[in-house]
Motif scaffolding. Sequence first.
Motif, PDB file in Angstrom:
ATOM      1  N   GLY A  33       0.802  -1.217   0.000  1.00  0.00           N
ATOM      2  CA  GLY A  33       0.000   0.000   0.000  1.00  0.00           C
ATOM      3  C   GLY A  33       0.837   1.269   0.000  1.00  0.00           C
ATOM      4  N   GLY A  34       2.157   1.144  -0.086  1.00  0.00           N
ATOM      5  CA  GLY A  34       3.032   2.312  -0.140  1.00  0.00           C
ATOM      6  C   GLY A  34       3.385   2.887   1.216  1.00  0.00           C
ATOM      7  N   GLY A  35       3.154   2.139   2.301  1.00  0.00           N
ATOM      8  CA  GLY A  35       3.477   2.628   3.635  1.00  0.00           C
ATOM      9  C   GLY A  35       4.975   2.735   3.861  1.00  0.00           C
ATOM     10  N   ALA A  36       5.372   3.653   4.724  1.00  0.00           N
ATOM     11  CA  ALA A  36       6.789   3.892   4.990  1.00  0.00           C
ATOM     12  C   ALA A  36       7.384   2.757   5.830  1.00  0.00           C
ATOM     13  CB  ALA A  36       6.968   5.221   5.725  1.00  0.00           C
ATOM     14  N   GLU A  37       8.721   2.694   5.840  1.00  0.00           N
ATOM     15  CA  GLU A  37       9.436   1.671   6.611  1.00  0.00           C
ATOM     16  C   GLU A  37       9.079   1.733   8.094  1.00  0.00           C
ATOM     17  OE1 GLU A  37      12.464  -1.139   7.839  1.00  0.00           O
ATOM     18  OE2 GLU A  37      11.481  -0.764   5.918  1.00  0.00           O
ATOM     19  N   TRP A  38       8.940   2.947   8.637  1.00  0.00           N
ATOM     20  CA  TRP A  38       8.673   3.069  10.064  1.00  0.00           C
ATOM     21  C   TRP A  38       7.298   2.501  10.418  1.00  0.00           C
ATOM     22  CZ3 TRP A  38       4.489   5.477  12.153  1.00  0.00           C
ATOM     23  CH2 TRP A  38       3.804   6.404  11.362  1.00  0.00           C
ATOM     24  N   GLY A  81     -10.139  -8.197  14.499  1.00  0.00           N
ATOM     25  CA  GLY A  81      -9.033  -7.399  13.979  1.00  0.00           C
ATOM     26  C   GLY A  81      -8.729  -7.737  12.521  1.00  0.00           C
ATOM     27  N   CYS A  82      -8.797  -9.014  12.177  1.00  0.00           N
ATOM     28  CA  CYS A  82      -8.584  -9.425  10.782  1.00  0.00           C
ATOM     29  C   CYS A  82      -9.650  -8.821   9.870  1.00  0.00           C
ATOM     30  CB  CYS A  82      -8.604 -10.943  10.672  1.00  0.00           C
ATOM     31  SG  CYS A  82      -7.206 -11.776  11.443  1.00  0.00           S
ATOM     32  N   LEU A  83     -10.907  -8.866  10.319  1.00  0.00           N
ATOM     33  CA  LEU A  83     -11.995  -8.307   9.509  1.00  0.00           C
ATOM     34  C   LEU A  83     -11.820  -6.807   9.304  1.00  0.00           C
ATOM     35  CD1 LEU A  83     -15.029 -10.254  11.048  1.00  0.00           C
ATOM     36  CD2 LEU A  83     -14.037 -10.561   8.769  1.00  0.00           C
ATOM     37  N   LEU A  84     -11.315  -6.108  10.328  1.00  0.00           N
ATOM     38  CA  LEU A  84     -11.077  -4.672  10.198  1.00  0.00           C
ATOM     39  C   LEU A  84     -10.035  -4.383   9.120  1.00  0.00           C
ATOM     40  CD1 LEU A  84     -11.096  -3.536  13.946  1.00  0.00           C
ATOM     41  CD2 LEU A  84     -12.827  -3.070  12.203  1.00  0.00           C
ATOM     42  N   MET A  85      -9.003  -5.223   9.044  1.00  0.00           N
ATOM     43  CA  MET A  85      -8.011  -5.051   7.974  1.00  0.00           C
ATOM     44  C   MET A  85      -8.658  -5.196   6.602  1.00  0.00           C
ATOM     45  SD  MET A  85      -4.458  -6.910   9.102  1.00  0.00           S
ATOM     46  CE  MET A  85      -3.705  -6.632  10.693  1.00  0.00           C
ATOM     47  N   LEU A  86      -9.589  -6.141   6.483  1.00  0.00           N
ATOM     48  CA  LEU A  86     -10.213  -6.421   5.186  1.00  0.00           C
ATOM     49  C   LEU A  86     -11.147  -5.308   4.728  1.00  0.00           C
ATOM     50  CD1 LEU A  86     -11.040 -10.237   5.496  1.00  0.00           C
ATOM     51  CD2 LEU A  86      -9.143  -9.164   4.275  1.00  0.00           C
ATOM     52  N   VAL A  87     -11.746  -4.576   5.681  1.00  0.00           N
ATOM     53  CA  VAL A  87     -12.695  -3.526   5.293  1.00  0.00           C
ATOM     54  C   VAL A  87     -12.022  -2.169   5.131  1.00  0.00           C
ATOM     55  CG1 VAL A  87     -14.629  -4.713   6.376  1.00  0.00           C
ATOM     56  CG2 VAL A  87     -13.338  -3.023   7.697  1.00  0.00           C
ATOM     57  N   GLY A  88     -10.686  -2.119   5.217  1.00  0.00           N
ATOM     58  CA  GLY A  88      -9.979  -0.892   4.899  1.00  0.00           C
ATOM     59  C   GLY A  88      -9.444  -0.104   6.074  1.00  0.00           C
ATOM     60  N   THR A  89      -9.620  -0.594   7.298  1.00  0.00           N
ATOM     61  CA  THR A  89      -9.003   0.071   8.458  1.00  0.00           C
ATOM     62  C   THR A  89      -7.491   0.019   8.322  1.00  0.00           C
ATOM     63  OG1 THR A  89     -10.854  -0.684   9.831  1.00  0.00           O
ATOM     64  CG2 THR A  89      -8.891   0.112  10.982  1.00  0.00           C
ATOM     65  N   HIS A  90      -6.816   1.083   8.749  1.00  0.00           N
ATOM     66  CA  HIS A  90      -5.352   1.095   8.631  1.00  0.00           C
ATOM     67  C   HIS A  90      -4.770  -0.127   9.350  1.00  0.00           C
ATOM     68  CE1 HIS A  90      -1.152   2.323   8.873  1.00  0.00           C
ATOM     69  NE2 HIS A  90      -1.429   3.269   7.986  1.00  0.00           N
ATOM     70  N   PRO A  91      -3.832  -0.833   8.704  1.00  0.00           N
ATOM     71  CA  PRO A  91      -3.280  -2.053   9.318  1.00  0.00           C
ATOM     72  C   PRO A  91      -2.731  -1.867  10.718  1.00  0.00           C
ATOM     73  CG  PRO A  91      -2.605  -1.910   7.026  1.00  0.00           C
ATOM     74  CD  PRO A  91      -3.323  -0.624   7.347  1.00  0.00           C
ATOM     75  N   LEU A  92      -2.168  -0.694  11.029  1.00  0.00           N
ATOM     76  CA  LEU A  92      -1.642  -0.467  12.374  1.00  0.00           C
ATOM     77  C   LEU A  92      -2.760  -0.479  13.412  1.00  0.00           C
ATOM     78  CD1 LEU A  92       1.078   2.301  11.823  1.00  0.00           C
ATOM     79  CD2 LEU A  92       1.443  -0.085  12.467  1.00  0.00           C
ATOM     80  N   PRO A 172      -2.116  -9.938   0.286  1.00  0.00           N
ATOM     81  CA  PRO A 172      -2.274  -9.848   1.745  1.00  0.00           C
ATOM     82  C   PRO A 172      -3.720 -10.032   2.194  1.00  0.00           C
ATOM     83  CG  PRO A 172      -0.866  -8.080   0.953  1.00  0.00           C
ATOM     84  CD  PRO A 172      -1.461  -8.723  -0.246  1.00  0.00           C
ATOM     85  N   GLN A 173      -4.677  -9.520   1.434  1.00  0.00           N
ATOM     86  CA  GLN A 173      -6.082  -9.690   1.797  1.00  0.00           C
ATOM     87  C   GLN A 173      -6.498 -11.164   1.747  1.00  0.00           C
ATOM     88  OE1 GLN A 173      -7.833  -6.998  -1.092  1.00  0.00           O
ATOM     89  NE2 GLN A 173      -8.235  -5.464   0.488  1.00  0.00           N
ATOM     90  N   ALA A 174      -6.046 -11.863   0.705  1.00  0.00           N
ATOM     91  CA  ALA A 174      -6.357 -13.292   0.593  1.00  0.00           C
ATOM     92  C   ALA A 174      -5.755 -14.063   1.763  1.00  0.00           C
ATOM     93  CB  ALA A 174      -5.832 -13.828  -0.734  1.00  0.00           C
TER      94      ALA A 174
END
Length: 427
Positions: A33-38, A81-92, A172-174
């Motif tokens: 998704g283009g996120g930074a290293e940090w 938490g997994c479902l939140l990742m799938l619906v577009g919540t920021h992974p952090l 990653p979503q799969a």
Amino acid sequence: MKRGFYTIMSAQFFSSLADNALFVAAVELIRSGGGAEWQRAALVPMFALFYVILAPFVGAFADAQPKGKVMFISNAIKMLGCLLMLVGTHPLMAYAVVGLGAASYSPAKYGILTELLPASQLVKANGWIEGLTIASIILGVLLGGQLVGHQVSSMLLSFDFPYINTGIHTPPQAAIVVLIFVYALAAWFNLRIPLTGVEMRPMSRTYLELVPDFLSCNSRLWRDKLGQISLATTTLFWGVSGNLKYIVLAWSALALGYSTTQASSLVGVVAIGTAVGAVVASLRMRLDTATRVIPMGIAMGVLVILMNYIHNVWIAAPFLILLGGLGGFLVVPMNALLQHRGHNLMGAGRSIAVQNFNEQACILILGAFYSLSTGLGLSAFGAITTFGVVVAFMMWMIRRWYKHNCIKYRDEIEHLLAIARNDNLHG
């Protein structure tokens, strides 16, 4: 071992397997998704966040409910938490919710051992639990690496459901969808964990009353002469180990040019060494000899620094096995000693919550330190060197602290070790 112990091991294996595979998937989700290293480095402290915030409550909750039920609820939170990742919540943010589930899971996972087994089997049980946990780390990071890899992800993404748009379009979503089912399997095992017959300790109706109780338990364990040394050692060990899995990913990408899928195999190599060290410790160490392993922590810090000088995978593999082996041999006896003292002082759930608070606070602090270092422009090599120096110095200070206490409180420490020796033989 009692029959219920194997059900606990099965539940722990699949839950930990999904945790570690999810970490790799989350790293790849941020990277793609283009996120930074940090941000990728920040996954480790974000996972530890709720361990620290909820520490006064999760131990009391684990002591107030059957621990199998607590573990089931915790796995359900991880699935959320997994479902939140799938619906577009920021992974952090979503990964922090998974950490919330893990924070409530841990006091029940370890606390049930002291309810189910006698003291004489605690070191052996910890050896098996840690060994199995490490095996799940090995397989988990390998599973995560394969799920986000081209071959497996292409197959997963090729599944098509007529008239249904699942919204699953990236590797990653799969991978995350698959891991939801792994968490569900762990939850099924949780429901089969037997009742231990130990009387529950009701939680206070006023939650704020739990804070001074937790602070009192924390203070009591730090004041105990064996509790403080075992707590300090395990705290620093898990602070290192919690961040090491990302450090190995970052180092292997820079030093060896590895992709996320390839680098995940090296995290598994560290875990292989840790598993071997844990099993050897469970066979050779006893509660009353646990403090002899402290110098191995200093060696771990030195080995982390030496990683910077390795650029060949054939040297890296045995080196990482050695690094993991030292950690496994260090943590098993110290963990058992800490559980023994904590159970005697305040009860299993509360003592594990105190342990988690200190260990995860160390993961959070060291992880934030590493993330900040990379965010400010320090190279991965420079951040690893600084990290290793801090670890070696802190372990050296712990060793000096223990030697000083041995002189100052010799009679008290010998008395506590005698109690541990007696419980180990006749528990």
